[in-house]
Design a protein around this motif. Structure first.
Motif, PDB file in Angstrom:
ATOM      1  N   ASP A 171      -9.381   6.596  -5.478  1.00 48.85           N
ATOM      2  CA  ASP A 171      -8.227   6.700  -4.585  1.00 48.85           C
ATOM      3  C   ASP A 171      -7.025   6.201  -5.381  1.00 48.85           C
ATOM      4  N   ALA A 178      -3.890   5.830  -4.839  1.00 46.66           N
ATOM      5  CA  ALA A 178      -2.681   5.324  -4.188  1.00 46.66           C
ATOM      6  C   ALA A 178      -2.124   4.104  -4.919  1.00 46.66           C
ATOM      7  N   ASN A 179      -2.980   3.411  -5.656  1.00 44.94           N
ATOM      8  CA  ASN A 179      -2.530   2.209  -6.369  1.00 44.94           C
ATOM      9  C   ASN A 179      -2.422   2.436  -7.877  1.00 44.94           C
ATOM     10  N   GLY A 182      -2.487  12.107   0.109  1.00 41.56           N
ATOM     11  CA  GLY A 182      -3.626  11.360  -0.397  1.00 41.56           C
ATOM     12  C   GLY A 182      -4.878  11.610   0.419  1.00 41.56           C
ATOM     13  N   ALA A 183      -4.744  11.502   1.741  1.00 45.32           N
ATOM     14  CA  ALA A 183      -5.911  11.679   2.604  1.00 45.32           C
ATOM     15  C   ALA A 183      -6.488  13.087   2.455  1.00 45.32           C
ATOM     16  N   SER A 230       0.809  -1.208   0.000  1.00 51.04           N
ATOM     17  CA  SER A 230       0.000   0.000   0.000  1.00 51.04           C
ATOM     18  C   SER A 230       0.849   1.269   0.000  1.00 51.04           C
ATOM     19  N   HIS A 264       3.884  11.161  -3.742  1.00 51.86           N
ATOM     20  CA  HIS A 264       4.948  10.571  -2.921  1.00 51.86           C
ATOM     21  C   HIS A 264       4.922   9.043  -2.976  1.00 51.86           C
ATOM     22  N   LYS A 265       3.972   8.453  -3.642  1.00 52.91           N
ATOM     23  CA  LYS A 265       4.028   7.008  -3.847  1.00 52.91           C
ATOM     24  C   LYS A 265       4.460   6.738  -5.285  1.00 52.91           C
ATOM     25  N   ASN A 288      -1.185  10.019  -5.333  1.00 48.41           N
ATOM     26  CA  ASN A 288      -0.179  10.252  -4.296  1.00 48.41           C
ATOM     27  C   ASN A 288       1.183  10.418  -4.983  1.00 48.41           C
ATOM     28  N   ASN A 302     -10.167   6.296   3.744  1.00 47.01           N
ATOM     29  CA  ASN A 302     -11.394   6.535   2.964  1.00 47.01           C
ATOM     30  C   ASN A 302     -12.598   6.806   3.853  1.00 47.01           C
ATOM     31  N   THR A 353     -10.473   2.180  -4.833  1.00 42.41           N
ATOM     32  CA  THR A 353      -9.126   2.169  -5.379  1.00 42.41           C
ATOM     33  C   THR A 353      -9.048   0.976  -6.321  1.00 42.41           C
ATOM     34  N   HIS A 396      -8.825   1.375   2.317  1.00 43.05           N
ATOM     35  CA  HIS A 396      -7.824   1.971   3.192  1.00 43.05           C
ATOM     36  C   HIS A 396      -8.562   2.799   4.244  1.00 43.05           C
TER      37      HIS A 396
HETATM   38  C1  LIG Z   1      -1.438   5.631   1.270  1.00 45.06           C
HETATM   39  C2  LIG Z   1      -2.861   5.425   0.966  1.00 45.06           C
HETATM   40  C3  LIG Z   1      -3.810   6.428   1.224  1.00 45.06           C
HETATM   41  C4  LIG Z   1      -3.497   7.693   1.981  1.00 45.06           C
HETATM   42  O1  LIG Z   1      -2.543   8.484   1.354  1.00 45.06           O
HETATM   43  P1  LIG Z   1      -1.576   9.467   2.176  1.00 45.06           P
HETATM   44  O2  LIG Z   1      -0.825  10.164   1.104  1.00 45.06           O
HETATM   45  O3  LIG Z   1      -0.754   8.614   3.073  1.00 45.06           O
HETATM   46  O4  LIG Z   1      -2.462  10.390   2.960  1.00 45.06           O
HETATM   47  C5  LIG Z   1      -5.115   6.209   0.814  1.00 45.06           C
HETATM   48  N1  LIG Z   1      -5.476   5.055   0.218  1.00 45.06           N
HETATM   49  C6  LIG Z   1      -4.601   4.070  -0.027  1.00 45.06           C
HETATM   50  C7  LIG Z   1      -5.071   2.808  -0.715  1.00 45.06           C
HETATM   51  C8  LIG Z   1      -3.262   4.209   0.342  1.00 45.06           C
HETATM   52  O5  LIG Z   1      -2.394   3.231   0.119  1.00 45.06           O
END
Ligand SMILES: *Cc1c(COP(=O)(O)O)cnc(C)c1O
Length: 486
Positions: free
Chosen positions: A245, A247-248, A134-135, A73, A271-272, A269, A170, A216, A167
């Motif tokens: 979302d 993040a993925n 992300g949040a 994640s 940063h991901k 994100n 959400n 997501t 996550h």
């Molecule tokens: C990391 C993550 C988030 C939250 O993102 P942040 O940048 O840490 O606030 C939300 N949903 C999923 C699936 C994540 O992996």
């Protein structure tokens, strides 16, 4: 506990580690109420001692630059140093956020082109780069959903649908935005659920009070939501919006786009997926993209291009307003821009495919030893439910802690909540087959240890600066003073 000498123990009276030039500023009378009564207690050490102190401290941490880091994640990928260096350039760091647009055309161009590139990667119309994570993007997206319904005079939409595999941010964001959270069940075979939305359950929860759904894709189990077009159709028919979302995004970028799947709002994100180091809590960036219809609701400022000139748009009347200071985390945006340009359109899909290949390689190689509830091709990550045949009392946390002794960061454990012993593995695209093989071998070694000598596992780790901590207390009430640890 064994310890290196404290910096205070290295202190020697009168030793100095610096030589500063005489101050050109005259002494200034400061009100006595504002000054110290006694000098602060500081160690008196040489510059060399200070360097050693901080370097040794840094070695006590595990990071992606010290070892394998398959933290599901989180997409702990390699962040090319060139991006860091570019974003640290004075051309960016010395800019004042209130400078007139004509004096920062280069930076505004980066913002504009990043908005464009993210739009293209995700199939959205426009992005706001303002959210800090992300949040934060989720909150912004939900406020947009709310503003959208209210702009149409529809005030009864108070519910946000969230899958049971979501996550934690959400449902939390939905609550903070003032919505009620409705859970939708995932598809299950017997007791085993794969986190993808069950269409019948979705139909059951859809009504005219639903404001939207947060998904997501691929989901937290690394499964691609195959029915996404159907989900989008049903939610839209019910008058709701779809929030993605992002993040993925890593395993699908350049291959599939949330916009084409029917999503109305996304966050990404940076940063991901787009190369900013993270793990210590920031700085991050969670740009929010929307369809053309939702553009007026975006938070300002947004950079626009008029002819050859880049200018900053302030909020429109329908906008949810400002959600960050100035332009969000500019430094993270610059890194994402550098990453996208240096990677290039043609290679982005290769990253997605390699992250998928690596995850599937590890999954297949370990599924005889670790319990794999969903035995299907995954995307960038997958989830084990602990050891396949766990000896009495051996849990996922024991495997996780033992991995530290082998110099590897553990997978995410006990999330998602669908399984009792979740271990979420995300190897990312940058790791070589050799590193993955080493991880696989280590996971097998640990499984063997569990069988032959489970106490070794239960007492691990042995080689880290601190041993097994109370996880909840360590996060809530960290004991960071050396004396606390003795
Ligand atoms: C990391 C993550 C988030 C939250 O993102 P942040 O940048 O840490 O606030 C939300 N949903 C999923 C699936 C994540 O992996």
């Amino acid at each position: 506990m064994a310890y290196d000498k404290l910096i205070f123990e290295r202190s020697s009276e009168g030793r100095v580690g610096y030589s500063l030039p005489e101050s050109p500023v005259a002494d200034y009378d400061i009100d006595a109420s504002l000054t110290r009564e006694a000098d602060p207690e500081l160690p008196e050490v040489s510059e060399f001692d200070v360097i050693r102190h901080y370097t040794n401290l840094s070695f006590k941490n595990h990071g992606i630059e010290t070892g394998f880091y398959p933290l599901g994640s989180c997409t702990m990928k390699y962040n090319p140093k060139i991006n860091q260096e570019l974003s640290s350039n004075e051309a960016f760091t010395a800019v004042h956020p209130l400078q007139p647009a004509e004096s920062v055309q280069g930076l505004l161009k980066i913002y504009y082109e990043t908005q464009r590139m993210l739009s293209e990667v995700s199939g959205m119309d426009t992005y706001s780069l303002n959210p800090y994570a992300g949040a934060h993007g989720e909150l912004v997206g939900l406020l947009i959903i709310k503003a959208y319904h209210e702009s149409k005079g529809d005030h009864k939409r108070t519910k946000i649908i969230v899958p049971d595999s979501a996550h934690g941010t959400n449902p939390a964001s939905a609550k903070v935005a003032g919505f009620d959270v409705v859970e939708v069940a995932s598809n299950c075979e017997g007791d085993t659920c794969d986190g993808t939305v069950n269409i019948e359950s979705l139909k059951d929860v859809l009504d005219d009070e639903v404001a939207g759904i947060m998904l997501t894709n691929p989901n937290t189990l690394g499964m691609f939501e195959k029915d996404i077009l159907k989900v989008a159709e049903l939610v839209h028919e019910a008058g709701g919006l779809l929030y993605y979302d992002g993040a993925n995004l890593n395993p699908i970028m350049g291959v599939a786009r949330p916009g084409d799947m029917g999503f109305d709002i996304t966050h990404i994100n940076l940063h991901k997926t787009f190369s900013t180091p993270h793990g210590g809590g920031g700085p991050g960036s969670g740009p929010v993209g929307v369809t053309k219809e939702l553009k007026p609701f975006l938070p300002a400022p947004i950079v626009r291009k008029a002819g050859d000139f880049y200018l900053v748009d302030e909020a429109s009347e329908l906008s949810i307003g400002r959600i960050s200071q100035f332009f969000g985390n500019m430094n993270v945006v610059v890194k994402a821009y550098a990453y996208m340009l240096s990677t290039g359109r043609d290679y982005l899909p290769e990253i997605a495919k390699l992250s998928t290949l690596n995850a599937n390689y590890v999954r297949e190689s370990l599924k005889d030893t670790y319990e794999l509830p969903v035995d299907e091709i995954c995307k960038h990550e997958f989830v084990f439910d602990g050891l396949k045949n766990p000896p009495e009392g051996v849990r996922a946390i024991d495997v996780a802690k033992r991995l530290l002794d082998f110099g590897m960061h553990p997978p995410t454990v006990y999330f998602p909540l669908l399984y009792k012993e979740s271990m979420m593995v995300e190897p990312v695209e940058n790791e070589s087959k050799q590193t993955l093989d080493e991880f696989i071998k280590t996971m097998r070694t640990i499984a063997k240890e569990a069988e032959e000598d489970s106490d070794t596992l239960k007492n691990a780790p042995y080689t880290t600066p601190v041993r097994r901590l109370d996880e909840a207390q360590a996060a809530r009430k960290p004991r960071v003073k050396f004396k606390d640890l003795l």
